[in-house]
Enzyme design. Structure first.
Site, mmCIF file in Angstrom:
data_model
loop_
_atom_site.group_PDB
_atom_site.id
_atom_site.type_symbol
_atom_site.label_atom_id
_atom_site.label_comp_id
_atom_site.label_asym_id
_atom_site.label_seq_id
_atom_site.Cartn_x
_atom_site.Cartn_y
_atom_site.Cartn_z
ATOM 1 C CG ASP B 380 -1.684 0.968 1.404
ATOM 2 O OD1 ASP B 380 -2.253 1.709 0.510
ATOM 3 O OD2 ASP B 380 -1.742 1.736 2.703
ATOM 4 N NE ARG B 560 -3.136 12.307 1.378
ATOM 5 C CZ ARG B 560 -3.658 10.995 1.237
ATOM 6 N NH1 ARG B 560 -2.755 10.044 0.743
ATOM 7 N NH2 ARG B 560 -4.598 10.850 1.757
ATOM 8 C CG ASP B 642 -2.941 9.158 -3.445
ATOM 9 O OD1 ASP B 642 -3.677 10.060 -3.841
ATOM 10 O OD2 ASP B 642 -2.102 9.334 -2.489
ATOM 11 N NE ARG B 731 -7.773 8.729 -8.934
ATOM 12 C CZ ARG B 731 -7.592 9.391 -7.852
ATOM 13 N NH1 ARG B 731 -7.861 9.000 -6.868
ATOM 14 N NH2 ARG B 731 -7.417 10.726 -8.112
#
Lengths: 352, 1109
Positions: B380, B560, B642, B731
């Protein structure tokens, strides 16, 4: 608890232990838990390996020589008599000869002593192709019965020689005892009889602890089929040394068992006359019977095996050591040269 | 499918189970049968039981049945005791929970009863810091606004406080009324979803009206949570006992089987087949011998006619004789070793995270060897590679970039000036930052305000706004009904009434809030969310070009981004929408979907205010860790929720992918199936062509394309997965993560999944090895995982040190176990040829049992301390892992080596014994003891030769065992009835015994040593070379220094890359030439690989080859 551990193993003294106290979840430090116990890591360097082999060679060859000479000093006289002790006219049917209780089984053999034999001279009988280690045979005995009088009826393990037809317990029971070797030998040299001492041929421990001094043979060899020797019912089992020797079963199909000892020296080229009572049936299965007279040495009887094996192994080790030295000289290799690492070589050259 | 709960109704309580919690597996009565049944489900145990039963038949047993029954009973007793102890502890903790006193309303009176007697429908009262005994629907609290706080750490591991509210219909009931409350709750049947509760409640008159009131998870108190900061609360029990959400989610996970276990099972099977063959052949030969030879041996007295089973007797005897081929001790030894491996992980100081004070933990003790065989790591991103500590770094307001120069918007003078000058855009931007979130401000007694946030991003935004003088100082009131948010801006207090919250979901990817300005009475919609979720909702007249650029630019920096927008609502528009919203939020069916649809109706024509950029820093040591593990031949896949550009940037930063010309990124994208298919085909083609080139290829795929691919082009994708060492999947949803793991597993790869959040749980459970980072997103992942570690960088130690050692040690132990059993068995077999193939055992029962259980099992257990290479060497040369990965130390060919060795040693021992102890010495008991001693002598030297390092414990175990053998046999030899009376004493006085022993060792070990030396010197494996390198010359480089040096370089570069965006403009885009990271990579390898070599580029096809070898 943690602080204690910290100071016991004393890595960093006070700072460590106070840090440990602050947080109990921190793993306790010890060399064991961190897999950091000091270890020695030997390396198979050419030096170590070559000297190991050389050392083995150097040590083995003298030992081998010593064993071999000990074995060579043993004088052994072997005489196979099973075939010759059957009268000429009965040789076609040896089985009938041996099974007939009427035939005369006495047989006289003349042996020449090859070298001077000093006392005590062990007298063995040797049987070939006789499977004392057969599973049916080796288990067919009752140690309890042999040991004590009260266990006389413990013959369950002795089948099929546990009881007589009438259900009486046989003492000693079992196939081993039943098939007790019954050839006898009497020796004479220069027409003077040689005494064979049959005392103390069995292990002392067996006599004392495995065979009871109050157990007497009972119903032995009384069945329809006679196996081997019969026993004097008035002598307790602990004194029946032939039986005790026989009941130490041999692990191999060829074995020697002690018959007795001759306690005088025999001179070289002396002729010994042996009168053999050839009773024991080895003819049905083609087994050989041999009479062996042998002196002993520190290594035991005559057995060249250890000496030869030691010389061979020692020689091979020296040879290997030489080989490795040559290899080392002509094809030296740097130990731990990283350029041999596969990932430091070209990937193409990788094969393993 | 529904459960109807009548509140406070005594009459219908028997419908559901009581609140007795039971985690026990056994009861006192069923323990023995059930436990035995479970143990006998293992094939090995069945086999041993069969053997033990056969041994009871005295006709065929070669040895005393005790020699099998003893170990069997010990083994069973050990595992049964362990089970019983675990179960007893579970029983104790259950008992404690069940007998806890709780306040429950019975017949209108509050009573103290035991927790296990709570029934569905009871009203349970809790005080502050009480643990919730069952799942409750909250109906009253001490707070006038009807809220209470709970800590859900035990449930999901999240340590922050969560707000729970009473349903609107219960608002205002006083405690007297709560005692008499009657009503009905309609809720679904028990499930294990702790984030979802869709139910309705209706109160009976006289309580208000009989309006249906919707209930959500926010109205519940779940079992095992704690009530905090609230004086009291009460609720209706809806799920009890094992039917609570927690109870339902409990469950025994499927035991994982390591690749090694599978291999050992396979080898066991092969040995079993071999054994059958031996038994059949020897049985046949035995029967033939019996019929031809044995009948002539009159002294054996074979009966003419045997019983009907006579033909079976000899084969069965051999079966029993050979049963020791499969070592009975192997399972116990392996289990023991494995639990020690796990302990070593728990104990490891180097994997203790001092920052969060978490040690590493191995929850699954059985799979340590698999760590050494990992081929794919699926990781991750957020929280795993990064710290998940969000810091507001930059923003773009109304087209103006702030923070670009200094790298920190909060220190940007222009922004501070703008705030000071009350520039309306900036103020609005800050207002949205402050208000549009679910952060709970908590005022401590000293007046300082701290924030409790469920999302790290929101926390970062609110804190940043506070630094820009807009401080969220309080939120009062019920979240659903009305909230007043107070903001302190430059000293003046602004009040807003929060009318509705349009919650964030991962589908919507945005959240909004409807607030009313208390001063002006105007109603606003405030929105924040991902760029692609916000930009489509923007006012069509607005130019969003600059914002898109900003998002792009920030993403390149690995930041981000969130976009903020707002809109003023007309009063009537809001009221109309508000009705729809209420309606939607009380539906039982498809509530989420309908809510999303209603929200959509309001979220349009937004005025985009700006873009925020939040930095999520890489964890310490991530690039090195990935570099080392990649060198070790492990392939990395990054699976993140992300967006693509952020993911790629992070991937570059942490050495995940290399930039041009060393690496190339291949994109799989497209909106339609055709586009995706073509793109996939193209990537695959490139991949195939370039496999031979030393180029690192990585493909990038997003969730949308992945969806299509996994559905339709699985085969092509599988091929791609095999070819590619690196992949970035952005995603992706939690279930897609799990699917990818499944895909790699189906290609027979060993996968390790590492993650930190709830969205990684499925992937972690799916993978061969799940590693959880006990991080800031809670402990959910760590709990589901097999291993939990505090930081990503510990992964390299976990794999390279613990995994590798475990693999090596188990490989040796298992093969050695077979070797020593085979050795003794072959001796028995050879002996049978000299004993008339009758199945006589050469060894007696005591010796056989002791040989298997003590003499050969105990010394080898110390291999658990064996280290072939030092930890430092392994870290310097991670490539060495290939030996474990490809299973080079335990496979049929290494096993064949051990098999051959056992045959050779059996021959050596037996031949030497029978020749040295021939003729007059060939007494059974002596000869058997000589052979046994020969085996013991050999064992000591075999173990010594095979071990790589000797600690004091190993030396003690090996030679102590050797001495113990003699001591034990002296003792047994002095017992007259023991079957070997005086044997050992007699042997020890014979010089020929000792000469024989030395001969056996020399002849047995000489060739092994020579061969080993030859291979070690002239055909060395990489392990040998490194052993030689580290031991003969000592450490060549002090890596510690290098590492720290490297780290500082790393840091410089990292800060450089954040601070200098201008030098970066050329970096981005698929062909990643001239990336600043390229300079770092060139530093990295040279400093790391101290033999001046190029970094490894073992192509994947090459990897395959190695595996096949």
């Amino acid at each position: 608890m943690n602080s204690k551990a910290g100071s016991t193993f004393g890595s960093d003294g006070a700072t460590d232990s106070s840090a440990a106290r602050r947080n109990s979840k921190k793993p306790k430090y010890s060399k064991f838990t961190q897999q950091e116990l000091p270890a020695c890591k030997p390396l198979l360097t050419p030096g170590i390996v070559i000297s190991t082999f050389a050392l083995i060679g150097i040590i083995f060859i003298p030992i081998g020589l010593a064993s071999l000479s000990a074995s060579e000093h043993v004088v052994e006289l072997v005489d196979r008599y099973d075939a010759d002790c059957v009268p000429q006219h009965l040789r076609d049917d040896k089985l009938a000869f041996i099974q007939n209780s009427q035939t005369n089984k006495t047989c006289t053999r003349r042996l020449i002593v090859p070298k001077q034999m000093s006392s005590p001279i062990q007298v063995y009988y040797q049987l070939d192709n006789f499977y004392q280690n057969h599973r049916r045979y080796v288990k067919s005995r009752s140690d309890k019965q042999l040991k004590s009088k009260s266990s006389e009826r413990e013959t369950k393990t002795c089948e099929p020689e546990g009881t007589t037809g009438d259900g009486l317990a046989i003492v000693p029971c079992g196939l081993i005892a039943w098939s007790l070797f019954n050839d006898t030998y009497s020796f004479s040299a220069n027409s003077k009889s040689l005494q064979v001492n049959k005392k103390d041929i069995a292990w002392q421990s067996d006599k004392k602890h495995k065979f009871g001094s109050d157990v007497y043979p009972k119903n032995f060899q009384s069945g329809g089929l006679i196996g081997g020797a019969s026993l004097n019912a008035s002598i307790p089992l602990s004194e029946q040394e032939d039986l005790i020797v026989w009941m130490r079963t041999a692990a191999l199909p060829t074995f020697r068992k002690l018959y007795g000892r001759i306690e005088v020296d025999l001179e070289a080229n002396e002729e010994i006359t042996v009168v053999i009572q050839n009773n024991y049936n080895t003819y049905s299965f083609g087994g050989k019977k041999k009479l062996v007279l042998s002196t002993t040495s520190w290594i035991g009887g005559k057995n060249n095996f250890l000496g030869v094996a030691y010389l061979t192994v020692g020689g091979l080790c020296l040879f290997l050591a030489m080989g490795f030295i040559l290899l080392y000289v002509f094809k030296p290799r740097t130990l731990g040269d990283p350029s041999y690492l596969s990932w430091n070589r070209n990937a193409a050259g990788y094969s393993n | 499918m529904k459960r109807i709960v009548y509140i406070n109704d005594e009459s219908c309580q028997d419908l559901y189970c009581d609140n007795r919690v039971s985690n026990r597996k056994y009861t006192l009565l069923n323990f023995l049968p059930k436990n035995l049944w479970e143990q006998f489900r293992r094939f090995m145990n069945q086999y041993f039981l069969l053997i033990a039963c056969l041994q009871l038949w005295s006709l065929i047993t070669p040895v005393n049945p005790a020699s099998t029954w003893g170990p069997l009973i010990i083994i069973f007793a050990v595992s049964a005791t362990k089970e019983a102890w675990d179960d007893y502890n579970r029983y104790l903790s259950d008992k404690q929970a069940n007998e806890k006193e709780v306040w429950v309303v019975k017949n209108g009176v509050r009573k103290h009863i035991q927790a296990q007697d709570i029934c569905v429908g009871n009203v349970v009262w809790l005080r502050e810091n009480d643990e919730v005994p069952c799942d409750l629907v909250l109906i009253g609290t001490s707070e006038p606004q009807g809220t209470c706080y709970v800590e859900t750490a035990a449930l999901d591991g999240e340590t922050d406080l969560k707000t729970r509210v009473i349903p609107p219909t219960c608002v205002g009931l006083d405690s007297e009324q709560l005692h008499r409350i009657k009503g009905v709750i309609e809720c679904p049947n028990p499930d294990k979803d702790i984030r979802r509760f869709v139910a309705n409640m209706r109160l009976f008159p006289p309580f208000i009206d009989n309006d249906i009131c919707p209930l959500t998870i926010n109205n519940t108190l779940l079992q095992s949570c704690y009530l905090r900061n609230t004086e009291w609360a009460c609720g209706v029990a809806v799920y009890t006992g094992n039917e609570t959400k927690l109870g339902m989610s409990r469950g025994i996970p499927e035991p994982k089987l390591t690749a090694m276990d599978a291999m050992i099972d396979k080898l066991t099977g092969a040995i079993f087949l071999f054994q059958i063959v031996v038994v059949v052949v020897l049985g046949f030969a035995g029967n033939v011998w019996k019929d031809t030879e044995a009948r002539k041996q009159w002294y054996v007295k074979y009966p003419e006619e045997g019983p009907w089973y006579e033909l079976l007797v000899i084969p069965l005897r051999f079966e029993l004789l050979c049963s020791i081929m499969i070592p009975i001790s192997i399972k116990v030894s392996l289990d023991l070793m494995k639990s020690l491996y796990a302990k070593f992980i728990d104990w490891d100081e180097d994997m203790f995270d001092a920052e969060t004070k978490t040690p590493a933990h191995a929850a699954n003790t059985a799979i340590s060897e698999d760590l050494g065989q990992v081929e794919y790591i699926l990781t991750d991103k957020t929280g795993t590679l990064t710290e998940n500590r969000m810091i507001f770094k930059r923003c773009c307001i109304n087209g103006i970039f702030f923070g670009n120069e200094s790298g920190d918007a909060l220190e940007d003078v222009e922004l501070l000036n703008a705030v000071a000058n009350n520039i309306p855009h900036v103020i609005r931007f800050l207002t949205v930052m402050t208000l549009c979130n679910t952060v709970i401000p908590i005022k401590s007694k000293s007046g300082a305000i701290s924030y409790k946030a469920q999302s790290q991003d929101e926390d970062a935004l609110v804190k940043a706004a506070a630094q820009l003088h807009m401080v969220l100082i309080g939120k009062n009131g019920n979240i659903i009904v009305e909230v007043f948010a107070e903001i302190n801006f430059n000293g003046s207090i602004l009040q807003y009434e929060v009318l509705d919250i349009l919650e964030f979901t991962s589908d919507r990817k945005r959240m909004s809030m409807v607030v009313k300005d208390c001063q002006t009475g105007k109603i606003f919609l405030l929105s924040k969310g991902a760029d692609e979720a916000i930009f489509p909702c923007s006012n069509s007249g607005q130019q969003i070009r600059t914002f898109m650029d900003a998002v792009e630019q920030y993403a390149q920096l690995g930041l981000r981004t969130l976009c903020l927008g707002w809109r003023e609502l007309k009063e009537d528009e809001y009221i109309e929408w508000s009705h729809m919203f209420k309606e939607a939020s009380s539906t039982l069916v498809d509530r989420e979907w309908r809510l999303a649809e209603v929200c959509q109706r309001l979220e349009h024509d937004l005025e985009i205010l700006g873009v925020t950029a939040i930095e999520d820093r890489l964890q310490d040591g991530v690039p090195e860790t990935i570099e080392i593990l990649r060198k070790a031949g492990i392939n990395f896949w990054m699976l993140t929720g992300d967006k693509q550009s952020t993911a790629i940037q992070i991937a570059l930063l942490c050495n995940f992918i290399s930039s041009e010309p060393k690496g190339q990124l291949l994109f799989i994208n497209g909106k339609t199936e055709d586009e995706v298919a073509r793109s996939l085909e193209r990537v695959l083609l490139t991949m195939r062509i370039t496999t031979s080139e030393p180029k690192e290829l990585a493909f990038v795929v997003d969730g949308w394309a992945l969806e299509i691919i996994l559905k339709q082009y699985k085969e092509a994708f599988t091929e791609l997965a095999i070819l590619s060492r690196t992949a970035i999947c952005c995603r992706v949803t939690p279930s897609q993560k799990a699917q990818l793991v499944e895909l790699l597993k189906s290609c027979d790869y060993r996968t390790l999944a590492i993650g930190d959040g709830g969205n990684d749980v499925r992937m972690i459970q799916q993978a061969d090895i799940g590693v959880g980072i006990s991080g800031r997103e809670g402990l959910q992942a760590a709990r589901a995982a097999d291993y939990s570690i505090g930081k990503f960088r510990f992964l390299k130690r976990l794999i390279l040190v613990h995994g590798r050692y475990s693999y090596n040690r188990t490989a040796f132990l298992s093969q050695y176990s077979f070797y020593k059993s085979l050795l003794i068995c072959f001796i028995q077999i050879i002996f049978s040829f000299l004993s008339g193939i009758s199945g006589t055992s050469l060894f007696n029962s005591v010796s056989l049992m002791a040989y298997n259980v003590f003499y050969t099992s105990i010394p080898v257990l110390t291999v658990v301390l064996d280290k072939d290479l030092s930890e430092r060497t392994v870290m310097q040369h991670p490539q060495i892992l290939i030996y474990c990965q490809a299973g080079r130390l335990l496979n049929p060919s290494t096993f064949a080596g051990w098999f051959g060795r056992s045959v050779y040693h059996a021959i050596v021992v037996f031949l030497i014994t029978i020749h040295a102890y021939a003729d007059e010495k060939s007494e059974m008991e002596e000869l058997s003891m000589v052979a046994l001693s020969g085996c013991i002598w050999l064992q000591a030297f075999v173990v010594t030769l095979e071990m790589n390092s000797f600690t004091i414990l190993q030396i003690l175990a090996i030679w102590g065992n050797f001495v113990a053998f003699y001591v034990i046999n002296f003792i047994v030899s002095s017992i007259p009835s023991a079957g070997m009376y005086t044997i050992m004493f007699r042997l020890c006085t014979q010089p020929s015994y000792w000469i024989t022993m030395v001969l056996i060792v020399a002849l047995g070990m000489g060739p092994v040593l020579a061969l080993r030396y030859f291979r070690y010197t002239y055909r060395p494996s990489a392990i040998n070379i490194l052993q030689q390198a580290e031991r003969s010359r000592g450490p060549i480089y002090s890596l510690g220094m290098l590492e720290s040096q490297l780290k500082s370089v790393e840091k410089d570069v990292a800060s450089l890359s954040i601070n200098q965006p201008k030098s970066r403009s050329s970096v981005y885009e698929p062909l990643l030439s001239d990336s600043p990271t390229a300079t770092r990579r060139s530093i990295g390898p040279s400093a790391f690989d101290f033999f001046q070599s190029m970094p490894s580029r073992i192509s994947s096809s090459y990897m395959r080859n190695c595996k096949d070898n």
